[in-house]
Scaffold this motif. Sequence first.
Motif, short mmCIF file in Angstrom:
data_model
loop_
_atom_site.label_atom_id
_atom_site.label_comp_id
_atom_site.label_asym_id
_atom_site.label_seq_id
_atom_site.Cartn_x
_atom_site.Cartn_y
_atom_site.Cartn_z
N GLY A 179 0.81 -1.21 0.00
CA GLY A 179 0.00 0.00 0.00
C GLY A 179 0.84 1.25 0.00
O GLY A 179 2.06 1.20 0.12
N VAL A 180 0.18 2.37 -0.16
CA VAL A 180 0.83 3.66 -0.28
C VAL A 180 0.16 4.63 0.69
O VAL A 180 -1.03 4.54 0.94
N ARG A 181 0.93 5.53 1.23
CA ARG A 181 0.35 6.54 2.12
C ARG A 181 0.99 7.89 1.85
O ARG A 181 2.12 7.98 1.36
N GLY A 182 0.26 8.93 2.17
CA GLY A 182 0.80 10.28 1.99
C GLY A 182 -0.02 11.22 2.85
O GLY A 182 -1.18 10.95 3.16
N ALA A 183 0.59 12.31 3.25
CA ALA A 183 -0.12 13.26 4.10
C ALA A 183 -1.21 13.94 3.30
O ALA A 183 -1.06 14.19 2.11
N ALA A 184 -2.32 14.21 3.97
CA ALA A 184 -3.39 14.97 3.32
C ALA A 184 -2.87 16.37 3.06
O ALA A 184 -2.05 16.89 3.80
N PRO A 185 -3.31 16.99 1.98
CA PRO A 185 -2.81 18.33 1.68
C PRO A 185 -3.22 19.33 2.75
O PRO A 185 -4.36 19.30 3.22
N GLY A 186 -2.30 20.16 3.14
CA GLY A 186 -2.61 21.16 4.14
C GLY A 186 -2.83 22.50 3.49
O GLY A 186 -2.69 22.65 2.28
N PRO A 191 4.93 16.76 -0.49
CA PRO A 191 4.00 15.67 -0.73
C PRO A 191 4.73 14.38 -1.05
O PRO A 191 4.79 13.94 -2.18
N THR A 192 5.36 13.81 -0.03
CA THR A 192 6.11 12.57 -0.22
C THR A 192 5.16 11.38 -0.08
O THR A 192 4.43 11.30 0.89
N PHE A 193 5.20 10.51 -1.05
CA PHE A 193 4.40 9.30 -0.94
C PHE A 193 5.28 8.20 -0.38
O PHE A 193 6.41 8.01 -0.82
N LEU A 194 4.77 7.54 0.60
CA LEU A 194 5.57 6.52 1.26
C LEU A 194 5.01 5.13 1.01
O LEU A 194 3.80 4.95 0.98
#
Lengths: 299, 338
Positions: free
Chosen positions: A142-149, A278-281
Amino acid sequence: MSDSSDGLSLSRTQSYALAVAAAILVSAVLAPVAYERASAPDGRVAVITVEGTISSSTVVPIQEDLREARENESIDAVVLDVDSPGGGAAASEQLYLSVQRTAEEMPVVASVKSSGASGAYYAMLPARDIYVTPASLVGSVGVRGAAPGPSLPGEIASGPDKASSTADRRRAQIETLKNAFVGSVMRHRGDDLELTREEVAHAKVYTGARAVENGMADEIGSTQDAIQRAADAADLEDYEVVRKEPPTRGGLLLLSTEGGGTVVVEESPVGYDAVDAPTFLMVYGDVRTTDEVIGNVSA
Amino acid sequence: MSAPNSRLAAVFVVIVVVVVGGAAVVPYALDSGGDGGPASVENQQFQPETVLADETAEEGTIAMDSDADSKTVLVDVGHANAVSETELEPLLSTLAENGHRVRFYRGQRASLNESLRTADAFLVVSPRERFTSDELAGVEAFTDAGGRLLVMGDPPSVQATGGLLLGLGGIQETGPQTASLGSTYGLAYGSGYLYNMADNDNNYRSVFAEPSANTDLAAGVDRVVMREAVPLRTADATRVLIGSDGTHLSTTRDPGEYAVLARSGNVVAVGDTDFVTRENAYDADNEVLIGNLADFLVDGEKRAGAPAEPEPEPAGPQRPPAEGDSGEPTPPPTPAPA
């Protein structure tokens, strides 16, 4: 040449002696080479370590090791010695492509120590076999990333999407990366998997025994077993093992703590330290930025 | 130069040419393709047509069908509600555009029951503080008298307190205090959130909900998107919208028909608050649902004066009214000038 009048002629005995001396000299040079050839192993298995968090900087030496394995004709097979919870999405994809290219040219076998999850699992997908131990953790597709602020107050940007994104767009981006990741899992392991595409996308981590049962991994075994498997696949009866250790690392984007699994996203080197790039991890474990928890993955 | 010497020189040159030339030619002759052309790898699973997620078009307008006349909708912001007026803007603007009054109950000057007395409908979104028993009695009297009540709630959210080092603060789960409010009407919020791995709007938590009953609330709705839906459990209420096929509950991982919008008489409960925000208001048929909910709020026929005034003393733990004890709109607290 026996009766030449210029005095340079040699007697028959002298000629023979010279020929013998020359032959011994040449043999002395060639004999070690021949001995080497005769006693050398059939080939070499390179053990390449994939350890810690995968980031754009840690992935480079591993890619170099893989390139060397492809270019060095004495290396006939590669074993990936994996102990990583994953890392950045782009870096994981890069590593996947390098491993895939290597696997096109020679047998590649992966061996998971404690974890080969998320981006690290991605990277070893092209391996013909994945070896695990009962306590290894694999999966977390899976992939995760912070919601845009919100964009920074007092900052002027040239366009509405320059400084920030929308949640809709971020969801679509993460979904796209997920599709690529899950698609790769299905491509490489689809025939072995007992799981559906949807179950894979749940991003669960599996312990070694479970992973072998459901097809996320192939065998329970040690790195030594993986090396033997790689050698067999390359038809090497007699082989030498070459270990490629990763160089000491510094200045990482991602750091892994000793507790295992906790990843700290360091401040952006570009400036705007307070801004989350916006780094996708593709990482398994707790992830936190310097001041906020992005999310948790439950085991 | 004598003849033998020139012959020697010729032999020397020939040998050098053969050796060097051979070294140059041999690689071509032995071409193993080793490090030359990299193996071409086809990754069909990475092609745009395979991976790119569909982005749904956002279109439509929020419209009301009701012909009701200037009703008053009271919006609760006095129970530490986890929603801002900005987030409710699409719904509140629609009400205002159609000639209805929107007032906020802030819990500062008038008691809730006083404010309800002059209202026709009451909107409660994610309250984080419990309603007192007086307030609950007031709300019940309000709906019994024909007042409309719309309750919206989110799944419990995790909030970190204490800043940088979590060890110094803590993580606390704050759930909406909707239990007592809903239970009066046979409506309860379940635990966990809904997700759908197969049929979703680009994220497993962005579930689609579809009508399961032919009611006014679902009129014109094909399906709506809810970003963080929580299931509603109902006793005898009408389940108006349920999660689309394949919707699961996070806590049990069980698939099922989970209601996300239910109606019991004058009360409607929704298991999501995000669908009403401007960002999501035009996804799928969300705009139709928002219009229908606005209609629901103003279509009631409430008897004036309910809830009735209590006999001896004003209910609720309110501060003594300073000036103006009616349910007039209360201005937002303004910071004192420095």
